[in-house]
Design an enzyme around this catalytic site. Structure first.
Site, PDB file in Angstrom:
ATOM      1  N   LYS A  10       0.839  -1.219   0.000  1.00 17.71           N
ATOM      2  CA  LYS A  10       0.000   0.000   0.000  1.00 17.71           C
ATOM      3  C   LYS A  10       0.867   1.260   0.000  1.00 17.71           C
ATOM      4  O   LYS A  10       0.630   2.178  -0.771  1.00 17.71           O
ATOM      5  CB  LYS A  10      -0.915   0.038   1.237  1.00 17.71           C
ATOM      6  CG  LYS A  10      -1.886  -1.098   1.367  1.00 17.71           C
ATOM      7  CD  LYS A  10      -2.865  -0.854   2.501  1.00 17.71           C
ATOM      8  CE  LYS A  10      -2.240  -0.721   3.869  1.00 17.71           C
ATOM      9  NZ  LYS A  10      -1.640  -1.968   4.406  1.00 17.71           N
ATOM     10  N   ARG A  51      -9.872   0.942   8.723  1.00 19.88           N
ATOM     11  CA  ARG A  51      -9.435  -0.418   9.058  1.00 19.88           C
ATOM     12  C   ARG A  51     -10.552  -1.216   9.723  1.00 19.88           C
ATOM     13  O   ARG A  51     -10.349  -2.402  10.018  1.00 19.88           O
ATOM     14  CB  ARG A  51      -8.254  -0.334  10.014  1.00 19.88           C
ATOM     15  CG  ARG A  51      -6.894  -0.653   9.367  1.00 19.88           C
ATOM     16  CD  ARG A  51      -5.855  -0.444  10.425  1.00 19.88           C
ATOM     17  NE  ARG A  51      -4.609  -1.117  10.194  1.00 19.88           N
ATOM     18  CZ  ARG A  51      -3.516  -0.512   9.738  1.00 19.88           C
ATOM     19  NH1 ARG A  51      -3.560   0.732   9.343  1.00 19.88           N
ATOM     20  NH2 ARG A  51      -2.390  -1.192   9.664  1.00 19.88           N
ATOM     21  N   ARG A  70      11.603  -5.311   4.043  1.00 18.94           N
ATOM     22  CA  ARG A  70      11.445  -3.895   4.396  1.00 18.94           C
ATOM     23  C   ARG A  70      12.362  -3.532   5.565  1.00 18.94           C
ATOM     24  O   ARG A  70      13.030  -2.492   5.532  1.00 18.94           O
ATOM     25  CB  ARG A  70       9.976  -3.623   4.761  1.00 18.94           C
ATOM     26  CG  ARG A  70       9.741  -2.207   5.259  1.00 18.94           C
ATOM     27  CD  ARG A  70       8.294  -1.809   5.182  1.00 18.94           C
ATOM     28  NE  ARG A  70       7.498  -2.353   6.288  1.00 18.94           N
ATOM     29  CZ  ARG A  70       6.169  -2.377   6.300  1.00 18.94           C
ATOM     30  NH1 ARG A  70       5.493  -1.972   5.245  1.00 18.94           N
ATOM     31  NH2 ARG A  70       5.512  -2.835   7.335  1.00 18.94           N
ATOM     32  N   ARG A 105      10.668  -0.064  12.659  1.00 20.61           N
ATOM     33  CA  ARG A 105       9.409  -0.009  13.410  1.00 20.61           C
ATOM     34  C   ARG A 105       9.367  -1.098  14.476  1.00 20.61           C
ATOM     35  O   ARG A 105       9.754  -2.237  14.217  1.00 20.61           O
ATOM     36  CB  ARG A 105       8.222  -0.217  12.448  1.00 20.61           C
ATOM     37  CG  ARG A 105       7.951   0.979  11.592  1.00 20.61           C
ATOM     38  CD  ARG A 105       6.990   0.671  10.491  1.00 20.61           C
ATOM     39  NE  ARG A 105       5.759   0.021  10.949  1.00 20.61           N
ATOM     40  CZ  ARG A 105       4.671  -0.119  10.196  1.00 20.61           C
ATOM     41  NH1 ARG A 105       4.678   0.353   8.953  1.00 20.61           N
ATOM     42  NH2 ARG A 105       3.609  -0.716  10.666  1.00 20.61           N
ATOM     43  N   ARG A 148      -0.824  -8.413  13.798  1.00 19.75           N
ATOM     44  CA  ARG A 148      -1.365  -7.403  12.868  1.00 19.75           C
ATOM     45  C   ARG A 148      -2.163  -8.086  11.762  1.00 19.75           C
ATOM     46  O   ARG A 148      -3.192  -7.582  11.326  1.00 19.75           O
ATOM     47  CB  ARG A 148      -0.229  -6.561  12.269  1.00 19.75           C
ATOM     48  CG  ARG A 148       0.351  -5.578  13.284  1.00 19.75           C
ATOM     49  CD  ARG A 148       1.724  -5.070  12.889  1.00 19.75           C
ATOM     50  NE  ARG A 148       1.709  -4.290  11.670  1.00 19.75           N
ATOM     51  CZ  ARG A 148       2.792  -4.075  10.918  1.00 19.75           C
ATOM     52  NH1 ARG A 148       3.964  -4.591  11.273  1.00 19.75           N
ATOM     53  NH2 ARG A 148       2.707  -3.372   9.837  1.00 19.75           N
TER      54      ARG A 148
HETATM   55  P1  AMP Z   1       0.430   0.804   9.549  1.00 21.28           P
HETATM   56  O1  AMP Z   1       1.602   1.710   9.455  1.00 21.28           O
HETATM   57  O2  AMP Z   1      -0.683   1.183   8.640  1.00 21.28           O
HETATM   58  O3  AMP Z   1       0.817  -0.653   9.421  1.00 21.28           O
HETATM   59  O4  AMP Z   1      -0.154   0.978  11.036  1.00 21.28           O
HETATM   60  C1  AMP Z   1       0.634   0.719  12.156  1.00 21.28           C
HETATM   61  C2  AMP Z   1      -0.237   0.604  13.372  1.00 21.28           C
HETATM   62  O5  AMP Z   1      -0.918   1.826  13.612  1.00 21.28           O
HETATM   63  C3  AMP Z   1      -1.346  -0.426  13.278  1.00 21.28           C
HETATM   64  O6  AMP Z   1      -0.898  -1.734  13.598  1.00 21.28           O
HETATM   65  C4  AMP Z   1      -2.323   0.102  14.298  1.00 21.28           C
HETATM   66  O7  AMP Z   1      -1.907  -0.156  15.615  1.00 21.28           O
HETATM   67  C5  AMP Z   1      -2.225   1.614  14.107  1.00 21.28           C
HETATM   68  N1  AMP Z   1      -3.187   2.056  13.073  1.00 21.28           N
HETATM   69  C6  AMP Z   1      -2.899   2.604  11.881  1.00 21.28           C
HETATM   70  N2  AMP Z   1      -3.999   2.929  11.220  1.00 21.28           N
HETATM   71  C7  AMP Z   1      -5.027   2.574  11.984  1.00 21.28           C
HETATM   72  C8  AMP Z   1      -6.430   2.631  11.841  1.00 21.28           C
HETATM   73  N3  AMP Z   1      -7.008   3.116  10.736  1.00 21.28           N
HETATM   74  N4  AMP Z   1      -7.203   2.166  12.847  1.00 21.28           N
HETATM   75  C9  AMP Z   1      -6.650   1.708  13.972  1.00 21.28           C
HETATM   76  N5  AMP Z   1      -5.341   1.600  14.172  1.00 21.28           N
HETATM   77  C10 AMP Z   1      -4.513   2.023  13.198  1.00 21.28           C
END
Ligand code: AMP
Length: 286
Positions: free
Chosen positions: A13, A88, A127, A139, A150
């Site tokens: 993404k 999400r 990554r 991260r 996740r």
């Molecule tokens: P990402 O970078 O998109 O993989 O997001 C990293 C983490 O941020 C996720 O595992 C969630 O803990 C939190 N997060 C990001 N976007 C959302 C969302 N739309 N709703 C809830 N938690 C989120």
């Protein structure tokens, strides 16, 4: 252009969002990035999100919806945006629908990047290696243990969105196992098919359209001047017609033409000459 990229962690993404940003000048709205910034800055939102994120759990809906709503209002989002990692959950999608409606904005498409789960761990490992090589901080949730959590969160809370958007005829699915280039091409094809892109005119047609656009006001002005000049011609021909002398009429008409000259373009002068001739003929007949 406003779209959502949907897919599990490691589906590409972020990579595709970056390409859309570069190509179309829209902004990437990644809730993950925003939350990580909030955690780093130790804001109240960051403090609430920190442990949940580190454990691979989702942050409460109201927090992310609030962040996104504010972000969409920023001037740089006016040209369009790609949502990466939001919504999400179904309540987040419903909240997004609501806030877009309130802001009178239309969602063009939801593009799902479908990948084999078995490939995801490998992708995330790659990554991590790349980030380390660039000297970037890795991260805390990019570990095999947290990634498993996740993925579980994706399956139970985010996957229902596929049905949600499919029902609303917004969903398009792309094979995320293709190369980055192939996925990009497919995403662009979809955006074009749903009419999210401005129609691209062929260069010749584009030039013609531009010329037409600039010519239009000039033509309008010339027509206006011509109309005015015709009036002047009629006025000038009138006193001459009273004497019923053709020579006098002709003189008046010529006078009218010269009066119009310099006020209109060539076409305006032509119109004046025609009008003056007509007036002269008419008067002479009487
Ligand atoms: P990402 O970078 O998109 O993989 O997001 C990293 C983490 O941020 C996720 O595992 C969630 O803990 C939190 N997060 C990001 N976007 C959302 C969302 N739309 N709703 C809830 N938690 C989120």
């Amino acid at each position: 252009m406003r779209l959502i990229l949907l897919g599990p962690p490691g589906s590409g993404k972020g990579t595709q969002a970056q390409r859309l940003v570069q190509r179309y000048g829209i902004v990437q709205l990644s809730t993950g990035e925003m939350l990580r910034a909030a955690v780093a800055a130790e804001t109240p939102v960051g403090l609430k999100a920190k442990d949940l994120m580190a454990n691979g759990q989702l942050v409460p809906d109201d927090i992310v919806v609030g962040i996104i709503s504010d972000r969409i209002d920023q001037p740089d989002a006016a040209k369009g945006f790609v949502l990466d990692g939001f919504p999400r959950t179904v309540p987040q999608a419903e909240a997004l629908d609501e806030l877009l409606k309130k802001k009178h904005l239309r969602l063009d498409a939801v593009v799902e990047l479908r990948v084999n789960e078995s490939a995801l761990l490998q992708r995330v490992e790659t990554r991590v290696a790349e980030m380390l090589a660039r000297g970037e901080e890795v991260r805390v949730d990019d570990t095999p243990e947290v990634l498993t959590k996740r993925l579980a969160a994706y399956r139970s809370q985010t996957e229902p969105l596929i049905h949600y958007y499919s029902e609303r005829r917004k969903l398009a699915t792309v094979d995320g196992m293709m190369t980055i280039e192939q996925v990009t091409r497919e995403v662009n094809r979809i955006l074009s098919a749903v009419g999210a892109l401005e129609p691209k005119l062929a260069p010749a047609r584009k030039a013609k359209a531009a010329a037409r656009k600039t010519a239009r006001p000039a033509a309008k002005k010339a027509a206006k001047t011509a109309k005015k000049a015709v009036k002047t011609a009629r006025k000038a021909a009138k006193p001459a017609s009273r004497g019923a002398k053709t020579a006098g009429n002709k003189k008046a008409a010529r006078k009218a033409v010269s009066a119009a000259r310099g006020r209109g373009g060539a076409s305006a002068q032509k119109t004046v000459r025609k009008a003056a001739k007509k007036v002269t003929k008419k008067r002479a007949k009487r």
